[in-house]
Write a protein that holds these residues in place. Structure first.
Motif: not given
Length: 52
Positions: A15-20
């Motif tokens: 989730x974090x990587x997708x947002x970044x």
């Protein structure tokens, strides 16, 4: 270690990587910010994994 701890860490990372990545792709953050946030996310996910 609980059986679900690995899934939680993976979800945290995904989730974090997708947002970044989306922010970088949209031009909202620079490459330096992208690298900073990715490192920060890795560190946080690792801490959560160790705490689990």
């Amino acid at each position: 270690m609980s059986p679900s701890s690995g899934r939680t860490t993976s979800k945290c990372w995904t989730v974090g990587q997708e947002l970044i990545t989306r922010l970088f792709t949209d031009g909202a953050i620079s490459i330096d910010e992208f690298n900073h946030y990715c490192k920060r996310l890795r560190d946080i996910c690792q801490q959560r994994k160790e705490a689990a």
